[in-house]
Scaffold this motif. Structure first.
Motif, PDB file in Angstrom:
ATOM      1  N   GLN A 243       0.819  -1.203   0.000  1.00  0.00           N
ATOM      2  CA  GLN A 243       0.000   0.000   0.000  1.00  0.00           C
ATOM      3  C   GLN A 243       0.857   1.258   0.000  1.00  0.00           C
ATOM      4  O   GLN A 243       0.480   2.280  -0.583  1.00  0.00           O
ATOM      5  N   ALA A 244       2.005   1.192   0.656  1.00  0.00           N
ATOM      6  CA  ALA A 244       2.936   2.321   0.647  1.00  0.00           C
ATOM      7  C   ALA A 244       3.849   2.277  -0.568  1.00  0.00           C
ATOM      8  O   ALA A 244       4.172   3.321  -1.162  1.00  0.00           O
ATOM      9  N   ASN A 245       4.266   1.073  -0.947  1.00  0.00           N
ATOM     10  CA  ASN A 245       5.228   0.953  -2.055  1.00  0.00           C
ATOM     11  C   ASN A 245       4.697   1.513  -3.366  1.00  0.00           C
ATOM     12  O   ASN A 245       5.463   2.014  -4.189  1.00  0.00           O
ATOM     13  N   MET A 246       3.393   1.433  -3.559  1.00  0.00           N
ATOM     14  CA  MET A 246       2.842   1.919  -4.824  1.00  0.00           C
ATOM     15  C   MET A 246       2.962   3.444  -4.962  1.00  0.00           C
ATOM     16  O   MET A 246       2.827   3.976  -6.064  1.00  0.00           O
ATOM     17  N   TRP A 247       3.230   4.137  -3.863  1.00  0.00           N
ATOM     18  CA  TRP A 247       3.339   5.594  -3.911  1.00  0.00           C
ATOM     19  C   TRP A 247       4.777   6.088  -3.882  1.00  0.00           C
ATOM     20  O   TRP A 247       5.017   7.301  -3.882  1.00  0.00           O
ATOM     21  N   LEU A 248       5.760   5.189  -3.842  1.00  0.00           N
ATOM     22  CA  LEU A 248       7.149   5.608  -3.683  1.00  0.00           C
ATOM     23  C   LEU A 248       7.632   6.499  -4.827  1.00  0.00           C
ATOM     24  O   LEU A 248       8.261   7.537  -4.603  1.00  0.00           O
ATOM     25  N   SER A 249       7.367   6.090  -6.058  1.00  0.00           N
ATOM     26  CA  SER A 249       7.851   6.884  -7.196  1.00  0.00           C
ATOM     27  C   SER A 249       7.189   8.253  -7.230  1.00  0.00           C
ATOM     28  O   SER A 249       7.826   9.258  -7.558  1.00  0.00           O
ATOM     29  N   THR A 250       5.904   8.302  -6.884  1.00  0.00           N
ATOM     30  CA  THR A 250       5.202   9.586  -6.860  1.00  0.00           C
ATOM     31  C   THR A 250       5.767  10.488  -5.771  1.00  0.00           C
ATOM     32  O   THR A 250       5.968  11.690  -5.982  1.00  0.00           O
ATOM     33  N   LEU A 251       6.018   9.909  -4.597  1.00  0.00           N
ATOM     34  CA  LEU A 251       6.585  10.699  -3.499  1.00  0.00           C
ATOM     35  C   LEU A 251       7.958  11.238  -3.876  1.00  0.00           C
ATOM     36  O   LEU A 251       8.291  12.387  -3.566  1.00  0.00           O
ATOM     37  N   ALA A 252       8.761  10.406  -4.539  1.00  0.00           N
ATOM     38  CA  ALA A 252      10.099  10.845  -4.936  1.00  0.00           C
ATOM     39  C   ALA A 252      10.043  12.021  -5.909  1.00  0.00           C
ATOM     40  O   ALA A 252      10.954  12.857  -5.935  1.00  0.00           O
ATOM     41  N   ASP A 253       8.965  12.104  -6.707  1.00  0.00           N
ATOM     42  CA  ASP A 253       8.828  13.182  -7.684  1.00  0.00           C
ATOM     43  C   ASP A 253       8.038  14.373  -7.151  1.00  0.00           C
ATOM     44  O   ASP A 253       7.777  15.324  -7.890  1.00  0.00           O
ATOM     45  N   ALA A 254       7.639  14.297  -5.885  1.00  0.00           N
ATOM     46  CA  ALA A 254       6.830  15.375  -5.315  1.00  0.00           C
ATOM     47  C   ALA A 254       7.664  16.642  -5.137  1.00  0.00           C
ATOM     48  O   ALA A 254       8.869  16.580  -4.861  1.00  0.00           O
ATOM     49  N   ASP A 255       7.018  17.788  -5.296  1.00  0.00           N
ATOM     50  CA  ASP A 255       7.694  19.062  -5.067  1.00  0.00           C
ATOM     51  C   ASP A 255       8.048  19.183  -3.586  1.00  0.00           C
ATOM     52  O   ASP A 255       7.197  18.959  -2.714  1.00  0.00           O
ATOM     53  N   GLY A 256       9.286  19.551  -3.302  1.00  0.00           N
ATOM     54  CA  GLY A 256       9.711  19.718  -1.923  1.00  0.00           C
ATOM     55  C   GLY A 256      10.678  18.640  -1.494  1.00  0.00           C
ATOM     56  O   GLY A 256      11.214  17.877  -2.310  1.00  0.00           O
ATOM     57  N   LYS A 257      10.915  18.559  -0.186  1.00  0.00           N
ATOM     58  CA  LYS A 257      11.826  17.581   0.398  1.00  0.00           C
ATOM     59  C   LYS A 257      10.996  16.426   0.973  1.00  0.00           C
ATOM     60  O   LYS A 257      10.341  16.567   2.005  1.00  0.00           O
ATOM     61  N   PRO A 258      10.984  15.256   0.313  1.00  0.00           N
ATOM     62  CA  PRO A 258      10.129  14.155   0.773  1.00  0.00           C
ATOM     63  C   PRO A 258      10.741  13.379   1.937  1.00  0.00           C
ATOM     64  O   PRO A 258      11.958  13.366   2.144  1.00  0.00           O
TER      65      PRO A 258
END
Length: 697
Positions: A243-258
């Motif tokens: 459930q968390a792993n599916m969002w990893l790439s999106t989080l890495a591309d998020a604006d700001g410091k993830p």
């Protein structure tokens, strides 16, 4: 099926338990007579059996430990019976030769408990209040772990280090010479004593980590230096990491410091390869360090019991992003109103929340699309080639066990039977990993389906890829494993893993994505195009299966919503008991699907439409439903996602400005008191028993 699978294991465990008590009885009887051959054989067999069970049947020994018949008690009983035997054997003087052996054996047990005490102290000093990954934490004086047999496997240590003493005493019984017993016990004393002293070196300043206060001070400094702005918060069980792993790439591309914030220690190494820093806060009190950081917002891919604890932090805004959207009730959980915003893919989810009337206001729903769907390839026309690839990906039975949740029980075998009856079909079967966890009938049906597919493969033949394809797959797998796994020693503990995972390589996530794509290409190329596949491992992922398939058969689940990104035909099994009209009305995601009844008689017509042999009557409806479920293609989903990130961060900034403007005069001492109260309340809540699944979506 599950009970049949457990029966052989239970027979083995029962047999081992009976053998253990039979050997103790043989020891007692042969020691009382005495009859030395049986006495020696039974004693030696007893410790050999115990050692075997430690490695092969740890579950049985765990049950014995629950009734206080643990390894120490078993070894003490074994040694006591050996001493009884020595008292009865002619040629051994009880007060002349056996007394020193008795006192020496007592010394062995004293050292055993001393070694165990040292192990407990070492484990406590090496249990940090936080865990990190992708963060250089060497300033915490991290060090390699002591050998596992000394620090964490007390039962193995007890048996292994006692073998010399037991062997020596048995030689004394066989030869009547106390010399052998003294030698054996002496070796055990050296092992236990040496182990205790060696463990004690981890308590010295050079190997001892910083205390809790200094660790938290280091964390505050790191947060001040890194300046995180957006975090993903996750808490869950051992099977929920996807459930968390599916969002990893999106989080890495998020604006700001993830940043990734976890709550369970085991979850640190369940998260897939990423360059994003990870911090685990096992205790809620330590998590309030985030309140004084630059963190502005948190993303929540799942509801969990511990989510309420992080919502206490007033300086952070919270957005629920879910781990998938469907027409199920779990996709509009009333718990969602606890968040500042609910981020959804498209208008369909917005409508779903308003129709559900669970307290989520429309102004708090933000449409961001599904950024992680970008790897899914769009259809290019009717299925061609010699074989039509069908992906059957049913969901699981759900927490309530409703028969309409999954098609596996009522329709799965019929669906697969119809698909296998078509010689031009290649079936990919990918069941949900939790299938059968709630309803045993689902697990049994799943096993029968897999048996049907394996049997169907035996009836097929044709050309196979050459050995070079298998070699290429092995090479790609090795390359991917090197990127995605860290080689830990068997003795490595949390602190040592923190040390090894502390310096992330830049671009590792991109390298993993590239290696994964290469592996998937080699994987599918290593099998003949006519062979049915059963996919139950993490690789290939569901999107990789999407790109191989010409059509999907599934249930009402997020798989259907994600599949629509491909614009390919799909079918949904209706096992709810509703009519087709009621089913389409109640579940909008099936509006552009072929509906399959439990008998699955509609499969041939579905295949004809996929192959272009009949009209694809739902083609236009799929395009409309895709936009309704996932939102428009322009601007790209990642752009809409980042716009939402910036907007929510701005709301957090605005709140901080307002609170600073109000000042201490308007709300005297509120900040200091509120933090203390929050920590106290959170600690009290943490101490109370809580169910992780109480609010889990």
């Amino acid at each position: 099926m599950p009970s049949a699978g457990l029966a052989p294991r239970r027979v083995v465990q029962l047999s081992a338990l009976l053998a253990m008590f039979a050997l103790y009885a043989a020891q007692l009887v042969s020691a009382s007579l005495p009859y030395v051959p049986v006495f020696v054989a039974a004693s030696a067999a007893g410790i050999a059996l115990d050692t075997y069970l430690q490695y092969k049947q740890p579950g049985l020994l765990s049950l014995l430990a629950k009734v206080r018949f643990d390894v120490t008690v078993r070894q003490l009983l074994r040694d006591m019976l050996i001493l009884v035997g020595l008292l009865r054997i002619d040629g051994i003087e009880p007060m002349g030769e056996q007394a020193p052996l008795l006192f020496a054996l007592l010394a062995v047990y004293v050292l055993h408990f001393g070694c165990q005490a040292a192990a407990v102290l070492v484990r406590r000093t090496r249990t940090l209040p936080i865990l990190t990954r992708n963060i250089d934490a060497s300033a915490l004086r991290l060090s390699a772990a002591p050998p596992r047999i000394l620090a964490r496997r007390s039962s193995h240590r007890m048996l292994a280090f006692s073998i010399p003493a037991t062997a020596g005493l048995l030689l004394t019984a066989a030869t009547t010479h106390a010399f052998w017993g003294g030698i054996g016990i002496g070796l055990s004393i050296v092992l236990f004593g040496g182990g205790m002293l060696y463990l004690a070196t981890w308590l010295l300043p050079k190997k001892r980590a910083l205390n809790e206060a200094k660790v938290m001070a280091w964390l505050d400094n790191w947060l001040a230096e890194y300046e995180p702005t957006v975090a993903m918060y996750f808490s869950g069980g051992t099977t929920s990491a996807y459930q968390a792993n599916m969002w990893l790439s999106t989080l890495a591309d998020a604006d700001g410091k993830p940043l990734i914030v976890l709550r369970e220690r085991f979850m640190v190494n369940k998260i897939d390869a990423t360059d994003v820093p990870i911090i685990c806060f096992p205790k809620v009190a330590s998590m309030f360090s985030l309140e004084n950081s630059t963190l502005k917002m948190m993303l929540h891919p799942a509801n969990a019991a511990k989510t309420s604890q992080v919502l206490r932090i007033p300086t952070v805004k919270h957005a629920f992003i879910n781990h998938g959207e469907s027409d199920k009730l779990s996709s509009c959980n009333p718990y969602a109103k606890a968040y500042d915003e609910v981020w959804v893919a498209g208008p369909a989810a917005r409508d779903r929340y308003q129709l559900a009337d669970v307290g989520v206001e429309d102004k708090d729903v933000v449409e961001v699309g599904r950024p992680q769907l970008s790897p899914i390839k769009v259809a290019s026309g009717p299925a061609g080639g010699d074989f039509t690839t069908v992906l059957y990906a049913p969901t699981w039975e759900g927490w309530d066990g409703n028969p309409g949740n999954t098609s596996v029980i009522l329709a799965g075998e019929n669906i697969v039977r119809h698909l296998l009856a078509d010689d031009r079909v290649r079936l990919i079967y990918k069941p949900h990993p939790m299938t059968g966890s709630q309803v045993p009938a689902a697990g049994a049906a799943n096993e029968r389906i897999m048996a049907m597919i394996r049997e169907a493969n035996t009836r097929r033949s044709g050309p196979r890829p050459g050995p070079e394809a298998a070699a290429e797959l092995a090479r790609r797998a090795e390359a991917l494993d090197k990127l995605t796994s860290t080689s830990f020693r068997t003795s490595a503990d949390e602190m040592e893993k923190m040390l090894l995972q502390g310096r992330p390589d830049g671009g590792r996530a991109a390298a993993v994505a590239e290696a994964t794509a290469a592996w998937e290409e080699a994987y599918w190329a290593s099998f003949p195009e006519w062979e049915h596949r059963i996919v139950t491992e993490a690789r290939p992922a569901i999107f990789g299966c999407f790109n191989q398939a010409d059509v999907l058969v599934s249930d009402v689940s997020s798989v259907v919503s994600d599949w629509l990104a491909s614009e390919k035909p799909y079918a949904v099994a209706n096992t709810s008991g509703l009519t087709e009209a009621e089913f389409r009305t109640g579940f909008p995601t099936v509006g552009a699907a072929t509906i399959l009844a439990p008998d699955a008689d509609g499969v041939p017509g579905l295949l004809a439409a996929v192959r272009g042999e009949s009209d694809d009557v739902y083609a236009e409806a799929r395009l409309e439903l895709k936009e309704h479920l996932l939102g428009p293609s322009d601007p790209p989903s990642i752009d809409r996602f980042n716009a939402a990130v910036r907007a929510l961060c701005a709301r957090a900034d605005e709140r901080r400005v307002r609170m600073a403007a109000r000042g201490d005069a308007e709300i005297p001492a509120q900040r200091e008191d509120s933090v203390e109260e929050q920590v106290a309340q959170a600690q009290a809540a943490e101490a109370a028993p809580e169910s992780e699944d109480a609010v889990n979506a």
